[in-house]
Structure formats: structure tokens, C-alpha cells
Motif scaffolding. Structure first.
Motif, PDB file in Angstrom:
ATOM      1  N   PRO A  68       0.806  -1.282  -0.045  1.00  0.00           N
ATOM      2  CA  PRO A  68      -0.018  -0.168  -0.119  1.00  0.00           C
ATOM      3  C   PRO A  68       0.835   1.326  -0.160  1.00  0.00           C
ATOM      4  CG  PRO A  68      -0.261  -1.098   2.208  1.00  0.00           C
ATOM      5  CD  PRO A  68       0.619  -1.983   1.161  1.00  0.00           C
ATOM      6  N   GLY A  69       0.192   2.247  -0.574  1.00  0.00           N
ATOM      7  CA  GLY A  69       0.979   3.569  -0.521  1.00  0.00           C
ATOM      8  C   GLY A  69       2.062   3.594  -1.540  1.00  0.00           C
ATOM      9  N   GLU A  70       2.111   2.961  -2.601  1.00  0.00           N
ATOM     10  CA  GLU A  70       3.179   2.567  -3.554  1.00  0.00           C
ATOM     11  C   GLU A  70       4.499   2.337  -2.905  1.00  0.00           C
ATOM     12  OE1 GLU A  70       3.053   5.880  -6.452  1.00  0.00           O
ATOM     13  OE2 GLU A  70       1.147   6.018  -6.387  1.00  0.00           O
ATOM     14  N   ARG A  71       4.332   1.450  -1.791  1.00  0.00           N
ATOM     15  CA  ARG A  71       5.822   0.882  -1.132  1.00  0.00           C
ATOM     16  C   ARG A  71       6.109  -0.305  -1.910  1.00  0.00           C
ATOM     17  NH1 ARG A  71       9.976   1.514   1.799  1.00  0.00           N
ATOM     18  NH2 ARG A  71      10.419  -0.202   3.428  1.00  0.00           N
ATOM     19  N   ASN A  72       7.541  -0.323  -2.705  1.00  0.00           N
ATOM     20  CA  ASN A  72       7.974  -1.345  -3.169  1.00  0.00           C
ATOM     21  C   ASN A  72       9.296  -1.862  -2.456  1.00  0.00           C
ATOM     22  OD1 ASN A  72       5.831  -1.313  -5.028  1.00  0.00           O
ATOM     23  ND2 ASN A  72       6.996   0.049  -6.547  1.00  0.00           N
ATOM     24  N   VAL A  73       9.442  -3.022  -2.569  1.00  0.00           N
ATOM     25  CA  VAL A  73      10.701  -3.479  -2.067  1.00  0.00           C
ATOM     26  C   VAL A  73      11.122  -4.505  -3.087  1.00  0.00           C
ATOM     27  CG1 VAL A  73      11.850  -4.864  -0.146  1.00  0.00           C
ATOM     28  CG2 VAL A  73      10.067  -3.446   0.424  1.00  0.00           C
ATOM     29  N   ARG A  74      12.336  -4.206  -3.669  1.00  0.00           N
ATOM     30  CA  ARG A  74      12.956  -5.232  -4.800  1.00  0.00           C
ATOM     31  C   ARG A  74      14.208  -5.778  -4.421  1.00  0.00           C
ATOM     32  NH1 ARG A  74      14.641  -3.109 -10.906  1.00  0.00           N
ATOM     33  NH2 ARG A  74      14.016  -5.017 -11.933  1.00  0.00           N
ATOM     34  N   THR A  75      14.355  -6.897  -4.557  1.00  0.00           N
ATOM     35  CA  THR A  75      15.594  -7.882  -4.350  1.00  0.00           C
ATOM     36  C   THR A  75      15.816  -8.659  -5.713  1.00  0.00           C
ATOM     37  OG1 THR A  75      14.836  -8.427  -2.179  1.00  0.00           O
ATOM     38  CG2 THR A  75      16.395  -9.854  -3.065  1.00  0.00           C
ATOM     39  N   HIS A  76      17.328  -8.668  -5.867  1.00  0.00           N
ATOM     40  CA  HIS A  76      18.026  -9.268  -7.236  1.00  0.00           C
ATOM     41  C   HIS A  76      18.113 -10.861  -6.563  1.00  0.00           C
ATOM     42  CE1 HIS A  76      21.471 -10.665  -9.488  1.00  0.00           C
ATOM     43  NE2 HIS A  76      20.776  -9.975 -10.410  1.00  0.00           N
ATOM     44  N   CYS A  77      17.981 -11.588  -7.542  1.00  0.00           N
ATOM     45  CA  CYS A  77      18.133 -13.166  -7.286  1.00  0.00           C
ATOM     46  C   CYS A  77      18.934 -13.540  -8.495  1.00  0.00           C
ATOM     47  CB  CYS A  77      16.719 -13.899  -7.506  1.00  0.00           C
ATOM     48  SG  CYS A  77      15.337 -13.139  -6.499  1.00  0.00           S
ATOM     49  N   ALA A  78      19.808 -14.681  -8.110  1.00  0.00           N
ATOM     50  CA  ALA A  78      20.849 -15.043  -8.948  1.00  0.00           C
ATOM     51  C   ALA A  78      20.726 -16.533  -9.279  1.00  0.00           C
ATOM     52  CB  ALA A  78      22.211 -14.809  -8.563  1.00  0.00           C
ATOM     53  N   PRO A  79      19.680 -16.931 -10.189  1.00  0.00           N
ATOM     54  CA  PRO A  79      19.284 -18.342 -10.522  1.00  0.00           C
ATOM     55  C   PRO A  79      20.665 -18.915 -11.110  1.00  0.00           C
ATOM     56  CG  PRO A  79      17.511 -16.990 -11.139  1.00  0.00           C
ATOM     57  CD  PRO A  79      18.481 -15.985 -10.712  1.00  0.00           C
ATOM     58  N   ALA A  80      21.103 -19.973 -10.525  1.00  0.00           N
ATOM     59  CA  ALA A  80      22.392 -20.675 -11.317  1.00  0.00           C
ATOM     60  C   ALA A  80      21.447 -21.548 -12.267  1.00  0.00           C
ATOM     61  CB  ALA A  80      22.964 -21.500 -10.097  1.00  0.00           C
ATOM     62  N   GLY A  81      22.281 -22.182 -12.967  1.00  0.00           N
ATOM     63  CA  GLY A  81      21.670 -23.207 -14.378  1.00  0.00           C
ATOM     64  C   GLY A  81      21.836 -24.615 -13.976  1.00  0.00           C
ATOM     65  N   GLY A  82      21.814 -24.971 -12.707  1.00  0.00           N
ATOM     66  CA  GLY A  82      21.853 -26.212 -12.399  1.00  0.00           C
ATOM     67  C   GLY A  82      20.294 -27.229 -12.343  1.00  0.00           C
ATOM     68  N   GLY A  83      19.423 -26.579 -12.257  1.00  0.00           N
ATOM     69  CA  GLY A  83      17.941 -27.222 -12.322  1.00  0.00           C
ATOM     70  C   GLY A  83      17.806 -27.496 -10.993  1.00  0.00           C
ATOM     71  N   GLU A  84      18.460 -27.110  -9.754  1.00  0.00           N
ATOM     72  CA  GLU A  84      17.740 -27.618  -8.506  1.00  0.00           C
ATOM     73  C   GLU A  84      16.948 -26.605  -7.970  1.00  0.00           C
ATOM     74  OE1 GLU A  84      18.308 -30.403  -6.918  1.00  0.00           O
ATOM     75  OE2 GLU A  84      19.660 -30.848  -8.549  1.00  0.00           O
ATOM     76  N   PRO A  85      15.824 -26.897  -7.426  1.00  0.00           N
ATOM     77  CA  PRO A  85      14.907 -25.849  -6.800  1.00  0.00           C
ATOM     78  C   PRO A  85      15.452 -24.971  -5.919  1.00  0.00           C
ATOM     79  CG  PRO A  85      14.011 -28.375  -6.410  1.00  0.00           C
ATOM     80  CD  PRO A  85      15.609 -28.286  -7.025  1.00  0.00           C
ATOM     81  N   GLU A  86      15.095 -23.706  -5.777  1.00  0.00           N
ATOM     82  CA  GLU A  86      15.779 -22.700  -5.399  1.00  0.00           C
ATOM     83  C   GLU A  86      14.669 -21.639  -4.640  1.00  0.00           C
ATOM     84  OE1 GLU A  86      19.466 -21.049  -6.465  1.00  0.00           O
ATOM     85  OE2 GLU A  86      19.360 -22.238  -8.205  1.00  0.00           O
ATOM     86  N   THR A  87      14.846 -21.015  -3.572  1.00  0.00           N
ATOM     87  CA  THR A  87      14.269 -19.721  -3.412  1.00  0.00           C
ATOM     88  C   THR A  87      14.741 -18.442  -3.378  1.00  0.00           C
ATOM     89  OG1 THR A  87      14.389 -19.913  -0.858  1.00  0.00           O
ATOM     90  CG2 THR A  87      12.561 -21.243  -1.850  1.00  0.00           C
ATOM     91  N   CYS A  88      14.071 -17.231  -3.378  1.00  0.00           N
ATOM     92  CA  CYS A  88      14.625 -16.119  -3.335  1.00  0.00           C
ATOM     93  C   CYS A  88      13.492 -15.366  -2.435  1.00  0.00           C
ATOM     94  CB  CYS A  88      14.675 -15.457  -4.509  1.00  0.00           C
ATOM     95  SG  CYS A  88      15.331 -13.746  -4.623  1.00  0.00           S
TER      96      CYS A  88
END
Length: 141
Positions: free
Chosen positions: A79-99
Motif C-alpha cells: 500500500p502507498g506505492e511502497r515497493n521492495v525489490r531484491t535481485h536473485c541469481a538463479p544458477a543453471g543447475g536445475g535444482e529448486p531454489e528460493t529468493c
């Protein structure tokens, strides 16, 4: 007082005991997630808004089966145009990940929050997938 037979010192007690395996769940966590989606290039993702107590944050669950590293950004919009942005770096290994984005103090109703994860080739050459917490589910047919 009752004595245990020799070698039977692991006999359970009749007194209630607290399990030594605490799951660490603590406060209940509410999750609002969009559908799991997959790009033709091999990126899979599901993005959620999570609320626990007075904290709100975004999390994306993903798998990068492209075989190459990607750029990704996860944005929590509130709300109130509040944004939080995070950079994630997905490796190319095919394993499940989270960010995840950092947690922030909630500033409104849960329905006022949404999240989006965007996956692209390194250097922004081509967008591969966009996953949102409030994306409509689609069905084939």
C-alpha cells in the motif's frame, strides 16, 4: 518409587513430556501464492506474499533448468506505492531454489500486497518468465 528393570532405562514416562523436536514454526504464516508456471525455456516459478505477525515479505520458489545462469528480480508491492525489490541469481543447475525480499512491517491489509518475480537472460537480453502472487490460474482446454 518404581525401579526399572536393568537395561530398560528408556521406558517412556507416564508424565506428559514436551517433544525435543520443536519445528520452529512459531507464529502462523499466511501465504497468498499465484499458480506454478513454466516457460518454454525451462524456468519454473511460483511467487507468494507471506505474512507472519506484523511482517510481510515476498518469496519465489523457482527452478532454472536452462543450463545457464539468469538474472531475476523479486518485487513486493504494498500500500502507498511502497515497493521492495531484491535481485536473485538463479544458477543453471536445475535444482529448486528460493529468493526472498527483506521482511517489512505490514502497513495495511494482506490483500493490498502483491509480488512479482521476473526472470531473464543475463544482461537483460530476453525475458523468460514473469510469475506473480495474484496471477490468474490458467487451464488448458
Amino acid at each position: 518409587m518404581r525401579s526399572l528393570p536393568p537395561g530398560d532405562d528408556k521406558m517412556p514416562s507416564a508424565a506428559p513430556a514436551r517433544s525435543p523436536l520443536v519445528l520452529g514454526l512459531g507464529l502462523a504464516t499466511a501465504a497468498r501464492c499465484g499458480p506454478e508456471i513454466t516457460s518454454p525455456d525451462g524456468v519454473e516459478a511460483q511467487t507468494c506474499v507471506l505474512i507472519q505477525g506484523q511482517d510481510t515479505w515476498a518469496r519465489t520458489y523457482y527452478r532454472n533448468a536452462t543450463g545457464r545462469p539468469l538474472d531475476a528480480y523479486l518485487t513486493l508491492m504494498g500500500p502507498g506505492e511502497r515497493n521492495v525489490r531484491t535481485h536473485c541469481a538463479p544458477a543453471g543447475g536445475g535444482e529448486p531454489e528460493t529468493c526472498e525480499t527483506p521482511r517489512e512491517r505490514s502497513r495495511g491489509a494482506a490483500a493490498e500486497y502483491s509480488a512479482v518475480a521476473e526472470f531473464a537472460e543475463r544482461g537483460g537480453r530476453a525475458a523468460l518468465l514473469r510469475s506473480g502472487s495474484n496471477s490468474p490460474a490458467t487451464t488448458d482446454g
